[in-house]
Design a protein around this motif. Structure first.
Motif, PDB file in Angstrom:
ATOM      1  N   VAL A  95      33.941  50.110  80.336  1.00  0.00           N
ATOM      2  CA  VAL A  95      35.360  50.813  80.436  1.00  0.00           C
ATOM      3  C   VAL A  95      36.419  50.539  81.817  1.00  0.00           C
ATOM      4  CG1 VAL A  95      34.943  52.281  78.565  1.00  0.00           C
ATOM      5  CG2 VAL A  95      34.578  52.961  81.147  1.00  0.00           C
ATOM      6  N   SER A  96      37.481  50.213  81.598  1.00  0.00           N
ATOM      7  CA  SER A  96      38.426  49.872  82.630  1.00  0.00           C
ATOM      8  C   SER A  96      39.024  51.372  83.118  1.00  0.00           C
ATOM      9  CB  SER A  96      39.393  49.097  82.532  1.00  0.00           C
ATOM     10  OG  SER A  96      40.242  49.536  81.363  1.00  0.00           O
ATOM     11  N   ASP A  97      39.029  52.292  82.287  1.00  0.00           N
ATOM     12  CA  ASP A  97      39.553  53.557  82.660  1.00  0.00           C
ATOM     13  C   ASP A  97      39.040  54.353  81.763  1.00  0.00           C
ATOM     14  OD1 ASP A  97      40.972  55.463  84.068  1.00  0.00           O
ATOM     15  OD2 ASP A  97      42.936  55.029  83.275  1.00  0.00           O
ATOM     16  N   VAL A  98      38.930  55.863  82.204  1.00  0.00           N
ATOM     17  CA  VAL A  98      38.575  56.683  81.325  1.00  0.00           C
ATOM     18  C   VAL A  98      39.616  58.148  81.336  1.00  0.00           C
ATOM     19  CG1 VAL A  98      36.866  58.731  80.752  1.00  0.00           C
ATOM     20  CG2 VAL A  98      36.207  56.468  81.319  1.00  0.00           C
ATOM     21  N   GLN A  99      40.194  58.397  80.395  1.00  0.00           N
ATOM     22  CA  GLN A  99      41.139  59.819  80.233  1.00  0.00           C
ATOM     23  C   GLN A  99      40.302  60.725  79.501  1.00  0.00           C
ATOM     24  OE1 GLN A  99      44.241  59.732  81.461  1.00  0.00           O
ATOM     25  NE2 GLN A  99      43.900  57.683  82.534  1.00  0.00           N
ATOM     26  N   ILE A 100      40.250  61.887  80.169  1.00  0.00           N
ATOM     27  CA  ILE A 100      39.592  63.168  79.879  1.00  0.00           C
ATOM     28  C   ILE A 100      40.794  64.210  79.425  1.00  0.00           C
ATOM     29  CG2 ILE A 100      38.217  65.149  80.017  1.00  0.00           C
ATOM     30  CD1 ILE A 100      36.243  63.065  81.689  1.00  0.00           C
ATOM     31  N   GLU A 101      41.065  64.445  78.497  1.00  0.00           N
ATOM     32  CA  GLU A 101      42.104  65.507  78.155  1.00  0.00           C
ATOM     33  C   GLU A 101      41.791  66.760  77.358  1.00  0.00           C
ATOM     34  OE1 GLU A 101      45.879  63.997  76.643  1.00  0.00           O
ATOM     35  OE2 GLU A 101      44.871  61.763  76.651  1.00  0.00           O
ATOM     36  N   ILE A 102      42.533  67.832  77.606  1.00  0.00           N
ATOM     37  CA  ILE A 102      42.227  69.167  77.229  1.00  0.00           C
ATOM     38  C   ILE A 102      43.631  69.538  76.563  1.00  0.00           C
ATOM     39  CG2 ILE A 102      41.569  71.554  77.558  1.00  0.00           C
ATOM     40  CD1 ILE A 102      40.245  70.269  80.044  1.00  0.00           C
ATOM     41  N   TRP A 103      43.563  69.858  75.116  1.00  0.00           N
ATOM     42  CA  TRP A 103      44.715  70.399  74.362  1.00  0.00           C
ATOM     43  C   TRP A 103      44.485  71.592  73.794  1.00  0.00           C
ATOM     44  CZ3 TRP A 103      45.986  65.650  70.662  1.00  0.00           C
ATOM     45  CH2 TRP A 103      46.345  64.486  71.435  1.00  0.00           C
ATOM     46  N   PRO A 104      45.709  72.446  74.058  1.00  0.00           N
ATOM     47  CA  PRO A 104      45.707  73.700  73.502  1.00  0.00           C
ATOM     48  C   PRO A 104      45.804  73.601  72.108  1.00  0.00           C
ATOM     49  CG  PRO A 104      47.164  73.639  75.256  1.00  0.00           C
ATOM     50  CD  PRO A 104      46.657  72.120  74.952  1.00  0.00           C
ATOM     51  N   HIS A 105      45.275  74.479  71.268  1.00  0.00           N
ATOM     52  CA  HIS A 105      45.483  74.615  69.924  1.00  0.00           C
ATOM     53  C   HIS A 105      46.843  74.553  69.621  1.00  0.00           C
ATOM     54  CE1 HIS A 105      42.141  75.201  66.995  1.00  0.00           C
ATOM     55  NE2 HIS A 105      43.272  75.401  66.038  1.00  0.00           N
ATOM     56  N   GLY A 106      47.834  75.204  70.378  1.00  0.00           N
ATOM     57  CA  GLY A 106      49.204  75.320  69.894  1.00  0.00           C
ATOM     58  C   GLY A 106      49.909  73.931  70.147  1.00  0.00           C
ATOM     59  N   TRP A 107      49.180  72.939  70.689  1.00  0.00           N
ATOM     60  CA  TRP A 107      49.919  71.672  70.758  1.00  0.00           C
ATOM     61  C   TRP A 107      49.809  70.783  69.239  1.00  0.00           C
ATOM     62  CZ3 TRP A 107      48.503  68.557  75.689  1.00  0.00           C
ATOM     63  CH2 TRP A 107      49.125  69.191  76.997  1.00  0.00           C
ATOM     64  N   VAL A 108      48.714  71.376  68.700  1.00  0.00           N
ATOM     65  CA  VAL A 108      48.488  70.556  67.242  1.00  0.00           C
ATOM     66  C   VAL A 108      49.132  71.478  66.438  1.00  0.00           C
ATOM     67  CG1 VAL A 108      46.842  69.689  65.931  1.00  0.00           C
ATOM     68  CG2 VAL A 108      46.180  69.553  68.257  1.00  0.00           C
ATOM     69  N   LEU A 109      48.976  72.656  66.307  1.00  0.00           N
ATOM     70  CA  LEU A 109      49.494  73.651  65.208  1.00  0.00           C
ATOM     71  C   LEU A 109      50.753  74.256  65.627  1.00  0.00           C
ATOM     72  CD1 LEU A 109      46.248  74.632  63.588  1.00  0.00           C
ATOM     73  CD2 LEU A 109      47.502  72.703  62.833  1.00  0.00           C
ATOM     74  N   HIS A 110      51.950  73.843  65.251  1.00  0.00           N
ATOM     75  CA  HIS A 110      52.953  74.804  65.647  1.00  0.00           C
ATOM     76  C   HIS A 110      54.122  74.406  64.657  1.00  0.00           C
ATOM     77  CE1 HIS A 110      55.263  70.844  67.092  1.00  0.00           C
ATOM     78  NE2 HIS A 110      54.136  70.714  67.728  1.00  0.00           N
ATOM     79  N   ASP A 111      55.368  74.702  64.833  1.00  0.00           N
ATOM     80  CA  ASP A 111      56.500  74.630  63.854  1.00  0.00           C
ATOM     81  C   ASP A 111      56.487  73.486  63.130  1.00  0.00           C
ATOM     82  OD1 ASP A 111      58.965  74.896  62.501  1.00  0.00           O
ATOM     83  OD2 ASP A 111      59.994  75.516  64.211  1.00  0.00           O
ATOM     84  N   GLU A 112      56.711  73.525  61.788  1.00  0.00           N
ATOM     85  CA  GLU A 112      56.492  72.381  61.034  1.00  0.00           C
ATOM     86  C   GLU A 112      57.869  71.306  61.182  1.00  0.00           C
ATOM     87  OE1 GLU A 112      55.052  72.797  57.110  1.00  0.00           O
ATOM     88  OE2 GLU A 112      52.873  73.499  57.699  1.00  0.00           O
ATOM     89  N   SER A 113      58.870  72.193  61.575  1.00  0.00           N
ATOM     90  CA  SER A 113      60.421  71.504  61.642  1.00  0.00           C
ATOM     91  C   SER A 113      60.263  70.247  62.632  1.00  0.00           C
ATOM     92  CB  SER A 113      61.375  72.571  61.919  1.00  0.00           C
ATOM     93  OG  SER A 113      61.380  73.227  63.028  1.00  0.00           O
ATOM     94  N   GLU A 114      59.194  70.461  63.579  1.00  0.00           N
ATOM     95  CA  GLU A 114      59.266  69.806  64.893  1.00  0.00           C
ATOM     96  C   GLU A 114      57.954  68.717  64.852  1.00  0.00           C
ATOM     97  OE1 GLU A 114      60.626  72.841  68.249  1.00  0.00           O
ATOM     98  OE2 GLU A 114      58.385  72.403  68.136  1.00  0.00           O
ATOM     99  N   PHE A 115      58.319  67.400  64.859  1.00  0.00           N
ATOM    100  CA  PHE A 115      57.103  66.412  64.974  1.00  0.00           C
ATOM    101  C   PHE A 115      56.120  66.913  66.084  1.00  0.00           C
ATOM    102  CE2 PHE A 115      55.256  62.471  66.486  1.00  0.00           C
ATOM    103  CZ  PHE A 115      54.746  61.933  65.353  1.00  0.00           C
ATOM    104  N   SER A 116      54.990  66.933  65.851  1.00  0.00           N
ATOM    105  CA  SER A 116      53.718  67.396  66.759  1.00  0.00           C
ATOM    106  C   SER A 116      53.078  65.872  67.102  1.00  0.00           C
ATOM    107  CB  SER A 116      52.745  68.266  66.193  1.00  0.00           C
ATOM    108  OG  SER A 116      51.624  68.243  67.024  1.00  0.00           O
TER     109      SER A 116
END
Length: 290
Positions: A103-124
């Motif tokens: 691999v040329s790079d590794v990206q380790i990310e940590i996402w809060p639950h709220g980043w995925v599940l939120h107001d359906e009027s907004e594109f997530s």
């Protein structure tokens, strides 16, 4: 680049399909995924709901020595993200890259639950990535509970394109500031690859809505852009070359950002004036209410 990628497929009802799968994660890339998953669980295992791999590794398109590994940990819904230990992330990325030359790079990310599940009027964008680009490698897969994305609807395409377009100016500004602050070869190469990728994605966003195709693959994105903007083929090919072989010449890169980057920002501003004049980071879907 060695991999030509492929477009995302759309099913008979117009919904984007996810072609990421566990069967695509094979050696030597599976060894890297295992090491990253072990690091997540060792450092913040009690806080994690599930772990996902996205990008070319998850889709079986990775090229040894060229492709990045992108891994996402979704936190438990009750977890306060600002309290989750993250000082281990950067050292772990460096250790994994040094250990695995596939691999040329590794990206380790940590996402809060709220980043995925939120107001359906907004594109997530977080929900979109998990639903259409990622495969779960540990924990309870959340993607069956996420909305499907009907790509044949113009507003869905606008929302997807907006994510890259609305961020390109701050992305370029950040890259310029980082290079000016630290023009060491390693730092410049890192930002060269990163900003050129962002520029190619934003450039594709300008034409994606009318083309009615979706891709995150660099070569395909560039090809569609060049189809609509043939006068900028040399600049697009330059960006592609620097993604594969980043340069360490700070001045040359800054000149590129001050010229082609400035043009791209102007084009994206015109797009935003038409489709997202308020510059929402998360595209606002039109309400069905009268």
């Amino acid at each position: 680049m060695a991999s030509k990628g492929r477009l995302w497929q759309v099913d008979a009802h117009g919904f984007l399909m996810n072609d990421a799968h566990l069967d695509h994660i094979k050696p030597p890339f599976s060894d890297v995924v295992n090491d990253v998953a072990k690091a997540y669980l060792e450092h913040i295992g009690d806080e994690i709901h599930s772990i996902y791999v996205t990008g070319s590794v998850a889709r079986g398109l990775a090229v040894e020595g060229q492709s990045d590994l992108d891994v996402i940990a979704l936190l438990e819904y009750y977890t306060e993200p600002e309290l989750v230990m993250q000082d281990w992330v950067a050292p772990t990325e460096e250790t994994v890259i040094a250990k695995h030359d596939c691999v040329s790079d590794v990206q380790i990310e940590i996402w809060p639950h709220g980043w995925v599940l939120h107001d359906e009027s907004e594109f997530s964008i977080s929900a979109f990535v998990l639903k259409t680009h990622a495969v779960c490698v540990w924990g309870a897969d959340i993607t069956p509970d996420l909305t499907d994305y009907k790509f044949t609807e113009r507003e869905t395409r606008l929302a997807i394109a907006n994510d890259d377009i609305v961020q390109i100016e701050p992305d370029i500004d950040e890259a310029l500031a980082e290079i000016e602050a630290d023009d060491s070869p390693v730092h410049v190469r890192y930002w060269c690859k990163r900003i050129c990728k962002n520029m190619v994605h934003a450039a594709f966003g300008l034409v994606m809505v009318d083309e009615v195709v979706h891709t995150r693959d660099i070569d395909l994105s560039a090809s569609y852009f060049i189809k609509h903007f043939p006068d900028y083929e040399p600049e697009m090919k330059q960006a592609m070359q620097w993604i594969e072989s980043p340069i360490d010449d700070a001045q040359e890169l800054m000149d590129f950002l001050d010229t082609f980057g400035a043009w791209l920002i102007a084009e994206c501003d015109e797009w935003l004036d038409q489709h997202n004049p308020d510059r929402y980071l998360e595209y606002q879907f039109e309400s069905d209410e009268d």
